[in-house]
Write an enzyme that holds these catalytic residues in place. Structure first.
Site, PDB file in Angstrom:
ATOM      1  N   TYR A  72      40.489  38.549  25.861  1.00  0.00           N
ATOM      2  CA  TYR A  72      40.612  39.821  26.581  1.00  0.00           C
ATOM      3  C   TYR A  72      39.580  40.874  26.169  1.00  0.00           C
ATOM      4  CZ  TYR A  72      45.071  38.059  28.356  1.00  0.00           C
ATOM      5  OH  TYR A  72      46.041  37.317  28.985  1.00  0.00           O
TER       6      TYR A  72
ATOM      7  N   HIS B 199      47.437  49.115  35.286  1.00  0.00           N
ATOM      8  CA  HIS B 199      46.466  50.034  34.701  1.00  0.00           C
ATOM      9  C   HIS B 199      45.142  50.084  35.457  1.00  0.00           C
ATOM     10  CE1 HIS B 199      49.209  50.617  31.394  1.00  0.00           C
ATOM     11  NE2 HIS B 199      49.339  49.303  31.296  1.00  0.00           N
TER      12      HIS B 199
ATOM     13  N   GLY C   9      39.981  27.367  17.081  1.00  0.00           N
ATOM     14  CA  GLY C   9      39.208  26.212  17.521  1.00  0.00           C
ATOM     15  C   GLY C   9      39.635  25.566  18.819  1.00  0.00           C
TER      16      GLY C   9
ATOM     17  N   ASN D  80      41.933  55.031  28.797  1.00  0.00           N
ATOM     18  CA  ASN D  80      41.766  53.761  28.098  1.00  0.00           C
ATOM     19  C   ASN D  80      43.106  53.165  27.690  1.00  0.00           C
ATOM     20  OD1 ASN D  80      39.059  54.271  28.283  1.00  0.00           O
ATOM     21  ND2 ASN D  80      38.749  54.702  26.108  1.00  0.00           N
TER      22      ASN D  80
ATOM     23  N   ASN E  67      40.105  45.180  34.059  1.00  0.00           N
ATOM     24  CA  ASN E  67      40.510  46.528  33.668  1.00  0.00           C
ATOM     25  C   ASN E  67      39.584  47.130  32.617  1.00  0.00           C
ATOM     26  OD1 ASN E  67      42.580  48.786  33.334  1.00  0.00           O
ATOM     27  ND2 ASN E  67      42.523  47.947  31.255  1.00  0.00           N
TER      28      ASN E  67
ATOM     29  N   ASP F 223      45.151  40.518  34.663  1.00  0.00           N
ATOM     30  CA  ASP F 223      45.726  41.232  33.535  1.00  0.00           C
ATOM     31  C   ASP F 223      45.867  42.717  33.867  1.00  0.00           C
ATOM     32  OD1 ASP F 223      46.483  41.302  30.666  1.00  0.00           O
ATOM     33  OD2 ASP F 223      44.696  42.552  30.474  1.00  0.00           O
TER      34      ASP F 223
ATOM     35  N   ASN G  79      33.236  25.586  17.478  1.00  0.00           N
ATOM     36  CA  ASN G  79      34.040  26.538  16.720  1.00  0.00           C
ATOM     37  C   ASN G  79      33.162  27.656  16.171  1.00  0.00           C
ATOM     38  OD1 ASN G  79      36.276  24.971  17.194  1.00  0.00           O
ATOM     39  ND2 ASN G  79      36.281  23.999  15.172  1.00  0.00           N
TER      40      ASN G  79
ATOM     41  N   ASP H  18      42.119  51.141  22.613  1.00  0.00           N
ATOM     42  CA  ASP H  18      40.718  51.539  22.426  1.00  0.00           C
ATOM     43  C   ASP H  18      39.771  50.709  23.289  1.00  0.00           C
ATOM     44  OD1 ASP H  18      40.899  49.107  21.139  1.00  0.00           O
ATOM     45  OD2 ASP H  18      39.924  49.766  19.284  1.00  0.00           O
TER      46      ASP H  18
ATOM     47  N   HIS I 108      52.695  35.377  25.997  1.00  0.00           N
ATOM     48  CA  HIS I 108      51.911  35.838  24.856  1.00  0.00           C
ATOM     49  C   HIS I 108      52.133  37.305  24.514  1.00  0.00           C
ATOM     50  CE1 HIS I 108      49.711  36.857  28.463  1.00  0.00           C
ATOM     51  NE2 HIS I 108      48.943  37.687  27.779  1.00  0.00           N
TER      52      HIS I 108
ATOM     53  N   GLU J  59      49.937  40.937  36.139  1.00  0.00           N
ATOM     54  CA  GLU J  59      50.851  41.314  35.066  1.00  0.00           C
ATOM     55  C   GLU J  59      51.177  42.800  35.160  1.00  0.00           C
ATOM     56  OE1 GLU J  59      50.863  42.528  30.412  1.00  0.00           O
ATOM     57  OE2 GLU J  59      49.100  42.599  31.710  1.00  0.00           O
TER      58      GLU J  59
END
EC number: 2.4.1.19
Length: 714
Positions: free
Chosen positions: A127, A260, A78, A220, A166, A256, A60, A223, A355, A285
């Site tokens: 990510y 883009h 955790g 982008n 990406n 992901d 952790n 950010d 998510h 995605e």
């Protein structure tokens, strides 16, 4: 041994159909955990690794990055790979019937704590990468990851990793000290950072406003330091990074933010995976909102070689069951339209929440909508994916509330039992895995669909009205005469049905809030192809053909009219064939099978044969002036450039970010080390205008990426 194996397989199949039991993975190659390229027989369970189970407290994070009381949903909680291993070993995941786990991106993320709007944020989601060749220490080390892979495989469960090429992590152009400046590392060595990017690893075009596809690709995302994929170092880096993870036994990749990244680079990238030592199932995605359709989304799914998450399906199911803003008639229209739009509908990954959207279960509401949506998704076309905690009725609107810690591992919830009952059907009944979808009865509240493949069939009936039962009359099916019990055993107020001659179902009443599944599985005496994976490849690559009735003796595989026999047949089983793609003309073609006795199968349409190894080339043309409504396209002598057919030309090209009008550009996946002849054309209002002069020529690089720049020829 091989012939004895086939006799045992045949016996096992016969017994399973007689007794209604599920087969072990070894009995049918198409349903095996070893089938890495086709997931039609699988049920995926999506896990946000940090939010599932903490199996090793020693990893952790320390300090401000960790929320010991789990009060700040933006910090680490955790969860780790050992926690997932524990839930495999204690039977929670295996008992539910899921056969694939989609986990958070496993790579090393930044450890900085970033304050946004006064709230500390971390990379718990996976990510914010910094090194794609190292592990996220909060999840475990490489030994832990290998243990997860090995444990999952030992329990007939595949592992899919999230992968986000990406971007790296948050960066501020004007403040190099912000977070970790988007730094990219190669196995511990710094390659470069967003500021002072002398190697050109990143785009520096500002943030996207999402107004156009081009804007979203070359600027982008928020950010996040955006990768420049038209860079040889980045291209080579990501190919070597993904090969590292695939070499550990990963079975699939979820990409992901595919909307883009340059489409040409992604096609080249996945083709290198399919042609490498570890071909696997891939899906991406491409977010779609409620009631949103996108021609570029469909084009990507049909042309890129990568499959997609089925957002159109998910949004419709949410509107029909969760929000009650659409009807069951609307739902079937989406099922029908998507089946005609997407070439590889059985590979679309279906879901009801994830998510990036509000959890399906609404706080304070009943649970039947969740249970019915799960039942539909588990029996519908595509590859079902279940978000962790949906079976525990977890609630939460928006990020991060939809990513809370797993609340319970209760195996007694109705939702858990629905999954437990229906997930095995994807392996035992090919109609669920591969079948067509036909509406058999519908009104605003009730939908009865039939899934059919060969001689196998299933009926799925759902009444979303929780207060009114419906009398069902005039229902026809492909089920043989007989009485069929509900596979859910009445769990959702379903009933048995009786089928007469000709498939007519005796009138019955579908209870309020009722859901039932009736199914029939039969052996196939004729060959029937259910799926082919991957759906794209070059001559010399191996493809896997799944289905039923292929027989135990090798016959012939056809790519178009070109026969594959002898050494071109890698393996031949009754439910799976592996064959080498022959030297045929590049482009879309059909794949079919003829058994050793001469019986022909159906044709799997639209297999995409590539010319050869692929590289990404940026084509840029200057001084291409157009009128309003007219765009510039690229066409050339390779199939990847449309084979001189204006209807297959690449584009429309872009003209706002990397280069500005009257310059136009596009990143294209093309054959490596090949001399290309090409021209640009203008299309608009039904008119095609060809560029003048002779053909442009360009020899593509043997590897990596390239750029060719020319002027429009009047």
């Amino acid at each position: 041994m091989k012939s004895r194996y086939k006799r045992l397989t045949s016996l096992a199949l016969s017994l399973s159909m007689a007794l209604g039991i599920s087969l072990p993975a070894w009995a049918s190659p198409d349903t095996s955990v070893d089938n890495k390229v086709n997931f039609s027989t699988d049920v995926i369970y999506q896990i946000v690794t940090d939010r599932f189970a903490d199996g090793d407290r020693t990893n952790n994070p320390a300090g401000d990055a960790f929320s010991g009381d789990r009060s700040n949903l933006k910090l680490y909680f955790g969860g780790d790979w050992q926690g997932i291993i524990d839930k495999i070993n204690d039977g929670y995941l295996t008992g539910m019937g899921v056969t694939a786990l989609w986990i958070s991106q496993p790579v090393e993320n930044i450890t900085s704590v970033i304050k946004y709007s006064g709230v500390n944020n971390t990379s718990y989601h996976g990510y914010w990468a910094r090194d794609f060749k190292q592990t996220n220490d909060a999840f475990g080390d490489f030994a832990d990851f290998q243990n997860l892979i090995d444990t999952a495989h030992a329990h007939n469960i595949k592992v899919v990793i999230d992968f986000a090429p990406n971007h790296t992590s948050p960066a501020d152009r004007d403040n190099p000290g912000f977070a970790e400046n988007g730094g990219m590392y190669d196995n511990g060595s710094l390659l470069g950072a967003y500021s002072n990017d002398t190697a050109g690893l990143f785009h520096h075009n500002g943030g996207t406003d999402f107004s156009t596809i081009e804007d979203g690709i070359y600027k982008n995302l928020y950010d996040l330091a955006d990768i420049n994929h038209n860079n040889n170092a980045m291209d080579a880096y990501f190919k070597s990074a993904i090969d590292l993870w695939l070499g550990m036994g990963v079975d699939g990749i979820r990409f992901d933010a595919v909307k883009h990244m340059p489409f040409g680079w992604q096609k080249s990238f996945v083709s290198s995976i399919y042609g490498g030592d570890h071909p696997v199932f891939t899906f991406g995605e491409w977010y779609l909102g409620a009631d949103q359709t996108d021609g570029d989304n469909i084009k990507f799914a049909n042309e890129s070689g990568m499959n997609l998450l089925d957002f159109e399906y998910a949004q419709e199911v949410r509107e029909v069951f969760r929000d009650k803003t659409e009807t069951m008639k609307d739902l079937y229209e989406v099922l029908a339209s998507t089946e005609s739009q997407y070439d590889y509908i059985n590979n679309m990954v279906t879901f009801i929440d994830n998510h990036d959207m509000d959890r399906f279960q609404v706080a304070g509401s009943g649970t039947r909508a969740t249970e019915q949506a799960l039942a539909l998704t588990l029996t519908s076309r595509g590859v079902p994916a279940i978000y962790y905690g949906t079976e525990q009725y977890m609630t939460g609107d928006g990020d991060p509330n939809n990513r809370a810690m797993m609340t319970s591992f209760n195996t007694g919830t109705t939702a858990y039992k629905v999954i437990q009952a229906l997930a095995p059907l994807r392996k035992s009944n090919p109609a669920i895995a591969y079948g067509t979808t036909t509406e058999r009865w519908v009104n605003n509240d009730v939908l009865i669909i039939e899934r059919k493949f060969g001689s196998s069939a299933a009926l799925v009936a759902i009444n979303r009205n929780s207060s009114a039962a419906y009398p069902i009359s005039g229902l026809l099916s492909s089920l043989p005469a007989g009485t069929y019990s509900d596979v859910l055993n009445g769990l959702l107020n379903g009933n048995s049905i009786t089928v007469g001659s000709g498939g007519a179902v005796t009138n019955f009443t579908l209870a309020a809030g009722g859901t039932a599944v009736w199914q029939y599985t039969a052996p196939e005496t004729s060959p029937a192809i259910g799926n082919v994976g991957p759906t794209m490849g070059q001559p010399g690559n191996i493809v896997t053909i799944d289905g039923r009735g292929f027989g135990g003796t090798a016959g012939t595989v056809y790519f178009g009219t070109t026969a594959v026999t002898g050494s071109g047949i890698v393996s031949w089983e009754d439910t799976q064939i592996k064959a080498v793609i022959p030297k045929v003309a590049a482009g879309k073609t059909g794949v079919s099978v003829k058994t050793s006795s001469g019986t022909a199968s159906n044709t799997f349409k639209s297999f995409n044969v590539l010319t050869g190894d692929q590289v990404t080339v940026r084509f840029l043309v200057n001084q291409a002036n157009t009128n309003y409504g007219t765009n510039v396209y690229l066409v050339g002598n390779a199939a990847e450039l449309g084979s001189w057919d204006p209807n297959k030309a690449i584009g429309p090209m872009y003209n706002q970010v990397i280069a500005k009008y009257p310059s136009w550009y596009y990143d294209v996946s093309v054959p490596a080390g090949t001399k290309l002849d090409f021209k640009f054309i203008k299309k608009g209002g039904g008119t095609v205008t060809w560029e003048g002069g002779g053909n442009h020529t360009y020899t593509t690089p043997a590897s990596g990426v390239g750029t060719v720049t020319v002027d429009w020829q009047n």
